[in-house]
Design an enzyme around this catalytic site. Sequence first.
Site, PDB file in Angstrom:
ATOM      1  N   SER A 495     -46.046  41.690 -28.763  1.00 26.49           N
ATOM      2  CA  SER A 495     -45.968  40.252 -28.472  1.00 26.49           C
ATOM      3  C   SER A 495     -47.339  39.592 -28.413  1.00 26.49           C
ATOM      4  O   SER A 495     -47.476  38.425 -28.793  1.00 26.49           O
ATOM      5  CB  SER A 495     -45.206  40.007 -27.164  1.00 26.49           C
ATOM      6  OG  SER A 495     -45.819  40.681 -26.092  1.00 26.49           O
ATOM      7  N   ALA A 712     -38.638  31.633 -36.803  1.00 24.31           N
ATOM      8  CA  ALA A 712     -38.478  32.999 -36.290  1.00 24.31           C
ATOM      9  C   ALA A 712     -37.427  33.073 -35.186  1.00 24.31           C
ATOM     10  O   ALA A 712     -37.068  32.075 -34.570  1.00 24.31           O
ATOM     11  CB  ALA A 712     -39.814  33.496 -35.747  1.00 24.31           C
ATOM     12  N   GLU A 717     -33.874  44.019 -30.210  1.00 25.53           N
ATOM     13  CA  GLU A 717     -32.659  44.769 -29.921  1.00 25.53           C
ATOM     14  C   GLU A 717     -31.767  44.988 -31.135  1.00 25.53           C
ATOM     15  O   GLU A 717     -30.916  45.892 -31.124  1.00 25.53           O
ATOM     16  CB  GLU A 717     -31.853  44.015 -28.853  1.00 25.53           C
ATOM     17  CG  GLU A 717     -32.622  43.846 -27.559  1.00 25.53           C
ATOM     18  CD  GLU A 717     -31.992  42.811 -26.646  1.00 25.53           C
ATOM     19  OE1 GLU A 717     -31.651  43.159 -25.508  1.00 25.53           O
ATOM     20  OE2 GLU A 717     -31.837  41.641 -27.082  1.00 25.53           O
TER      21      GLU A 717
END
Lengths: 763, 763
Positions: A495, A712, A717
Amino acid sequence: MATTLGKTNSGAAFGRSIPRVEAQAKVTGKAEYVHNLRLPGMLYGKVHRSTVAHGRIRGIDVSAAKVLPGVYAVYTAADIIKLIPEPYYGPAFHDQPILAVDKVHHVGEPVALVLAADPHVAEAAAQLIDVDYEELPAVFDEVEAMTSKAIVHEVLKPAGTFPDLKHLKGKRDTNIALDFHLRRGDAQKAFAEADHVFEHTFRTQQVLHVPLEPFVTVADPTPNQLVIHTASQSPSFVRIEIARLLGWAENKVRVKVPYLGGGFGAKLYIKTEALTAAAALLAGRPVKISLTMEEQFYQITKHAATLRIKSGVSKDGKVTARECEVWWNGGAYADIGPRVTQKSGFTAPGPYDIDHVSIDSYALYTNLPAAGALRGFGIPQLVWAYESHTDMIAKALKMDPLAIRRKNILREGRPQATGTLMRDAGIEKVLERLAERMDWEKSFDRGSGTLRRGRGIAIGFKASISPTTSVAIVNVSADGSCMVYCSTVDMGQGSDTAMAQFAAEALGIPVESVTVVHPDTDVTPYDMATLGSRSTYHMGHAVKLAAEDARDKLMQLAKDVGLSAETTPIPDIFRKKYGMQAGNIVGVGSYIPTYTSPDAHGQTDNATPFWMIGATGAEVEVDTETGEFKITRLVNLVDVGRPVNPAIVETQISGATMMQLGFTLFERMDFDAGQCTNASLADYKIPGIRDVPLVMENEAVDMVQQSGPFGAKGVGESGTFGVSPAIASAIDDAVGVRLTSLPLTAEAVYRGLRAQAGKPLDE
Amino acid sequence: MATTLGKTNSGAAFGRSIPRVEAQAKVTGKAEYVHNLRLPGMLYGKVHRSTVAHGRIRGIDVSAAKVLPGVYAVYTAADIIKLIPEPYYGPAFHDQPILAVDKVHHVGEPVALVLAADPHVAEAAAQLIDVDYEELPAVFDEVEAMTSKAIVHEVLKPAGTFPDLKHLKGKRDTNIALDFHLRRGDAQKAFAEADHVFEHTFRTQQVLHVPLEPFVTVADPTPNQLVIHTASQSPSFVRIEIARLLGWAENKVRVKVPYLGGGFGAKLYIKTEALTAAAALLAGRPVKISLTMEEQFYQITKHAATLRIKSGVSKDGKVTARECEVWWNGGAYADIGPRVTQKSGFTAPGPYDIDHVSIDSYALYTNLPAAGALRGFGIPQLVWAYESHTDMIAKALKMDPLAIRRKNILREGRPQATGTLMRDAGIEKVLERLAERMDWEKSFDRGSGTLRRGRGIAIGFKASISPTTSVAIVNVSADGSCMVYCSTVDMGQGSDTAMAQFAAEALGIPVESVTVVHPDTDVTPYDMATLGSRSTYHMGHAVKLAAEDARDKLMQLAKDVGLSAETTPIPDIFRKKYGMQAGNIVGVGSYIPTYTSPDAHGQTDNATPFWMIGATGAEVEVDTETGEFKITRLVNLVDVGRPVNPAIVETQISGATMMQLGFTLFERMDFDAGQCTNASLADYKIPGIRDVPLVMENEAVDMVQQSGPFGAKGVGESGTFGVSPAIASAIDDAVGVRLTSLPLTAEAVYRGLRAQAGKPLDE
């Protein structure tokens, strides 16, 4: 550096596979982790844990522990209560005590804490504590918990934290923490009218996220603030919750998160933080509590679930009605289970276009360790059930697994079970691309003799956690370099790199000019948490907004001093204004998506800001003599919108897939009367390098999330969704054995093969 | 806490004597200082220093040091240059090398550095280094330096840092770093026409600021950034200067300042930071360099000065013309001396209304330790000269000291020497209130026998450092608590408390809700530096603007969700918007005052954003047999605009006064051929508790700085202005001995008494 403000949204920074910003720090072993932190005068805390699953505490004898040389202090709930009269925490209910008060609710629950300068002394002293319990009836199974007379909690206090859990009450005299119900159309009527009705029940096991870095917290009671260094995915939550417990203002608690050695959902909300904080304040000294790998198995688990699915289907394979009943085994404390129950609940029928839907999803208390958030937040369990169910229907109707999915999938613009219309959800694209990558419509070598080959596909989808808030600050220095302040925790998902790319793209400056500051609630503004694949979308928006705000201010500054920001290097703009290399331009961005609360029937026109799609195709080879099987190929397709950093997206998909592969093939926490019996990585196997499928392919389809920052959306997950059912269906395809419980073991296949042949197991 | 946004500017927080926010941390010994910081793997650096005042380095033999067991590394300039090809730093000139390159310019200059895990090993090794010098002619006196053939620097590279020093060149083949000239009217013509012309020359000595915490820096080369923990008043400057030296972007250097154990101007710009940073990068390990008290005397001093003042005066005491010539002894490196020379230069004629003024102010290089910023930035030296001069004129004209000042002082709206009109400058008010407090116009007991009593008054003024920039961020949390981010360094002056008051006042919330974050360039935005009493005004404005921005945003947020911010508790506004305790409101404030550069004659209509006024009245008792004297009463009057925190203002006045009392009575660095001979607090006396005058009264007059934040302006230096001349004049008033050099010693008085009596000293 003499950077000029370039074009915004030029693709110079966003969408490129730039190296991770933390790569060097990590590979050189220089990255800072809480485990490495030693403060002067620091004490180590070791926990004495409950040996019974449910019991009333008659007495705690700490006398032997207290007199052990080197012991600084021994605390029980009686000490905690002096500091914190209501020592209960939790994101959904304030149900979890810092140390057990009067009762214990699971084996392994912290009952007392020993502090010593030497952790080995603390450990030895913790063993000397003697607790007298009056044992109470216990319940361990989630379905039994619905009707059991063993009630885990007599009283429940809703936390009131999340707006979407406002109705949360907990049902008195039951073990139901939350019951979620959704009704769309008339399922019962549709079943009556259906050509076929199929009903299957599936089970998933308790598993554990075992990041390389176990839970660890250091709390430092400085004169003006309590400083908490912790391995957490949710520093803002920890700050607010600890402040609430202490009755302090937010700004008197400072939560710092350096690098995180993995999280996956394990390190959310309060884990070791409250106990460490309370101990440090009581002791007046810095305290570190770090759990061993073993201890983690006693303190936390993930939701085991029982999932019943019933479908009404027409002759040609159209699903007309679906009823889902899901029981989530929440363990002794609700943690975030109610939100899992609700958030995953409304996608329980799968990514299918079904007019008549009925969903009942229950968060249940049992006398097991509290179930925390799993990577996928309930979705891997659901997909396991509904995609196995899909293939069982297909088989019964002699339909091709791809064909039945093509007939039923939710297409763009169609309403999902909540009524929310599907937008930018690449379900069809992902499915079709998976079929293409798998050569699904070409011939397939099905093996021969004792080695039979089969294949399966599965597709799932997930809503985002909404509504949640992210705030970011972007600070441009007088030399044109830039700092991004956000509380998103980089736990390995990249991130920091992504946020640097967002800021650089929005400002129009090189990504190398951007530094991302690590979460520190004294420094980085509020973020709900790093979870549920929300950061790319939510924090991405906040960082983009902050960078745009900074860009606007820089443009205005240039204009004010008679310059053009498009052609003047940034340092020259500052110099003209301030006469020297001085000043900052500070931009602020705050983001919360719009959201509409569901009505009493679970209906809303805005259930999520975006949808995540993931699909897996598996090819397996099964040994019909032993039941052993090999995954010869795994193909993972996802829709992540426009990928921020394609190389990192690829590792996110493969990482998620491998994690789910572990849950699919071998991970399972074993319990005996509530006692975990395989609490170590020697007994609880996680995937190793030899478990990687021979061929593994990962791909993000070409999509754009129109509402997302630069198109985006989240990716963390999606790789988990399809793995378990694709493999189960491939096994069934190979040898005709359908497994309905995870993990999928060679033994289970063998049993199935023997049953199929009508032979006893031991022949 | 359920704070509602109250009224802004209500006086609830501003103007109140709330306790200092850091008081508890300090009195409990828990405040963090750089000296306490120990990092894993940290090395200690010890400096080998030049033994000659001016010399060429023929060779450095580090062989014995290198082989001493425990020594990690020995560095000389040759090593530094591999990392930093141009290893010269400084705010005015890039003249100071990190370690001496080819030449040394003063005794005590760092020539080599030893690193070892044990500081005693490093110390011992530093002693083993042998340097071969070719000695060069040296110059030590500032007046001699004007014409000396001993040239300290052959080549000078202007730093270009400050816009007001843009014309800075340094004169080749001279020791003049900067010459400042101001001409107003025609002083020569006015002298010719004057009834009287008086001319006197005054001297001040080299002194040292000796904060309890000596210079100390820890540099930590982390993978992505160089982190510098340092006892500095100017973190933003250190960040920019270290980045410049390394050729890095600003955001690759992080400068953190925890609590500072006093500064007073000593800890500005680069002191131990560049050497520590270079050593850490060369070693690849954290490095700490902390100077001993003794070492500080070898590395830094304050400007000694020679000040010649000539005045044309009418019969009735009106000063019609004044000529000032000031020579500042800058030592071997310019540091901020040129700015001292210029900034104090233009107030050299004092707070008097004089039509014809000529000022020449010179910053001179000598072969002494570099002179850094003194509390008062040249003004205490100037006031010492011009107020002694004022009283010498008064005495010659048989005028009362108060009367001659009343006749000549600059009144509101009149032009100062630069042509800038006086605004909100309480010169008259301070003078009149001083007279009142001193009972000046009442009878005064002049003593008898060998104990004679006298009194004196003196008044000075100072411009602020302009133009300089401050940036602040104010972050309001969802519970209504608030963080202030600013790079102002609280070194004991109470700025954290003041900034909390500014934010609380502007937001309209309780001051207890506000936390001020310590300077950290990764966290707190740009500030020029904490110096020159600029923070209250400049950072006060920035914090006020940031708080107002946050308030506006909070009002807008409330409006957006249909609430009134005036009546709704802040947490409820957030909760309505974000559905939970989530989010932040972030306000940003940036402040730079308007400023007009002086023309070639030093004339400008905007020389400073505000004026600081300070005056002192002294009563002394002199023993005519020994020359010993006691200060029986010291009254200090200042104009600080509206005081932010009256109790802290009072301690600022008394602290400044006591510091100046030390410089007035006993502090003096002694040099022998450039070697400081009293480099310890045993030999260099600073004021102790017994040196506090029997009666000391401090008062801030009732004023409002209209342009200031809530009417405030700076206070840190004003207490220093009048002390020295008031005491000298009181001695003269008591016994007729006029001293013109500082410090004022009993010996000097005795010598004066003997000379007055026409007797030899030893009779």
